[in-house]
Design a protein around this motif. Structure first.
Motif, mmCIF file in Angstrom:
data_model
loop_
_atom_site.group_PDB
_atom_site.id
_atom_site.type_symbol
_atom_site.label_atom_id
_atom_site.label_comp_id
_atom_site.label_asym_id
_atom_site.label_seq_id
_atom_site.Cartn_x
_atom_site.Cartn_y
_atom_site.Cartn_z
ATOM 1 N N GLU A 32 -4.213 -8.581 -3.416
ATOM 2 C CA GLU A 32 -4.070 -9.611 -2.626
ATOM 3 C C GLU A 32 -4.104 -9.116 -1.002
ATOM 4 O OE1 GLU A 32 -0.451 -11.402 -3.551
ATOM 5 O OE2 GLU A 32 -1.264 -12.466 -5.351
ATOM 6 N N LEU A 33 -4.056 -8.009 -0.955
ATOM 7 C CA LEU A 33 -4.381 -7.465 0.602
ATOM 8 C C LEU A 33 -5.759 -7.058 0.897
ATOM 9 C CD1 LEU A 33 -0.948 -5.189 0.780
ATOM 10 C CD2 LEU A 33 -1.193 -7.512 1.804
ATOM 11 N N GLU A 34 -6.594 -7.137 0.026
ATOM 12 C CA GLU A 34 -7.677 -6.791 0.074
ATOM 13 C C GLU A 34 -8.998 -7.591 1.003
ATOM 14 O OE1 GLU A 34 -9.357 -6.124 -3.882
ATOM 15 O OE2 GLU A 34 -9.010 -4.158 -3.493
ATOM 16 N N ASP A 35 -8.197 -8.506 1.791
ATOM 17 C CA ASP A 35 -8.747 -9.648 2.628
ATOM 18 C C ASP A 35 -9.753 -9.033 3.530
ATOM 19 O OD1 ASP A 35 -7.404 -11.528 1.413
ATOM 20 O OD2 ASP A 35 -6.075 -12.022 3.222
ATOM 21 N N ASP A 36 -9.763 -8.159 4.060
ATOM 22 C CA ASP A 36 -10.591 -7.510 5.121
ATOM 23 C C ASP A 36 -11.558 -6.334 4.465
ATOM 24 O OD1 ASP A 36 -9.837 -9.219 7.101
ATOM 25 O OD2 ASP A 36 -8.442 -7.982 7.522
ATOM 26 N N ASN A 37 -10.852 -5.586 3.612
ATOM 27 C CA ASN A 37 -11.501 -4.493 2.912
ATOM 28 C C ASN A 37 -11.344 -4.635 1.498
ATOM 29 O OD1 ASN A 37 -12.118 -1.923 2.122
ATOM 30 N ND2 ASN A 37 -10.678 -0.888 3.214
ATOM 31 N N MET A 127 -21.195 -4.123 -3.685
ATOM 32 C CA MET A 127 -22.847 -4.047 -3.393
ATOM 33 C C MET A 127 -23.536 -5.680 -3.337
ATOM 34 S SD MET A 127 -24.040 -0.621 -4.679
ATOM 35 C CE MET A 127 -22.923 -0.124 -5.918
ATOM 36 N N CYS A 128 -23.024 -6.372 -4.251
ATOM 37 C CA CYS A 128 -23.765 -7.716 -4.160
ATOM 38 C C CYS A 128 -23.427 -8.654 -3.265
ATOM 39 C CB CYS A 128 -23.416 -8.268 -5.820
ATOM 40 S SG CYS A 128 -24.089 -7.140 -7.191
ATOM 41 N N PHE A 129 -22.207 -8.637 -2.713
ATOM 42 C CA PHE A 129 -21.684 -9.638 -1.726
ATOM 43 C C PHE A 129 -21.123 -9.140 -0.754
ATOM 44 C CE2 PHE A 129 -21.821 -11.352 -6.180
ATOM 45 C CZ PHE A 129 -22.660 -12.321 -6.202
ATOM 46 N N ASP A 130 -20.962 -9.750 0.466
ATOM 47 C CA ASP A 130 -20.134 -9.374 1.694
ATOM 48 C C ASP A 130 -18.736 -9.579 1.245
ATOM 49 O OD1 ASP A 130 -19.286 -12.029 2.250
ATOM 50 O OD2 ASP A 130 -20.922 -12.094 3.750
ATOM 51 N N VAL A 131 -17.731 -9.163 1.949
ATOM 52 C CA VAL A 131 -16.484 -8.996 2.144
ATOM 53 C C VAL A 131 -15.807 -10.586 1.836
ATOM 54 C CG1 VAL A 131 -14.260 -8.635 3.239
ATOM 55 C CG2 VAL A 131 -16.113 -7.204 3.419
ATOM 56 N N ILE A 132 -16.161 -11.525 2.790
ATOM 57 C CA ILE A 132 -15.788 -12.923 2.532
ATOM 58 C C ILE A 132 -16.290 -13.479 1.261
ATOM 59 C CG2 ILE A 132 -16.043 -15.328 3.450
ATOM 60 C CD1 ILE A 132 -16.252 -13.959 6.315
#
Length: 161
Positions: A32-37, A127-132
């Motif tokens: 759940e802490l992976e919001d930015d990374n 690799m397929c999608f951006d972070v958001i």
């Protein structure tokens, strides 16, 4: 879209880890802490495996030293008690220490080997999608429900040895 199968694979692997009690609620909290990374959990585990490998190496070196000291003490004991070095006693305690150490090494490798494919799939997703987009996709994926008090349990057979 390629994300759906990858998300299903990640969700299935995570569910398996939790059902096997290989991981617990803290793993889900880390995710759940992976919001930015999106690689945050992988980075945490990479640090753990690097640090623990160094610790395991140090423990092994200490056990080697302890084995030599134990052998010397047993030889001295036998010599003082019997006047000879032919039967210098058993290494029962050191044998148990080495067995526990070997079990710890196997468990460490098992955890690493089980998590590595999970992080590889997560990397494919990155690799397929951006972070958001990854964050949104993971939030839409079926949540895994576990109780907070669940703790990982190791295989019963290996813990009795």
């Amino acid at each position: 879209m390629a994300a759906n199968p990858l998300l299903q694979q990640i969700a299935g692997m995570r569910k398996s880890f939790l059902e096997e009690k290989l991981l617990d609620a803290q793993f889900v909290q880390l995710e759940e802490l992976e919001d930015d990374n999106p690689n945050f959990v992988e980075e945490v585990f990479d640090m753990y495996f690097k640090d623990s490998a160094e610790t395991i190496n140090s423990v092994e070196q200490e056990l080697v030293g302890a084995s030599m000291v134990t052998m010397a003490i047993n030889c001295l004991r036998a010599f003082l008690a019997e006047g000879n070095l032919e039967n210098y006693g058993s290494f029962t305690n050191m044998s148990r220490c080495w067995l526990a150490f070997e079990q710890m090494c196997l468990q460490h490798k098992f955890l690493h080997d089980r998590l590595e494919p999970y992080f590889e799939v997560n990397e494919e997703l990155c690799m397929c999608f951006d972070v958001i987009e990854i964050w949104q996709l993971k939030r839409r994926a079926q949540p895994v429900e576990i109780e907070d008090d669940e703790q990982p349990e190791w295989d019963e057979e290996s813990s009795d040895e």
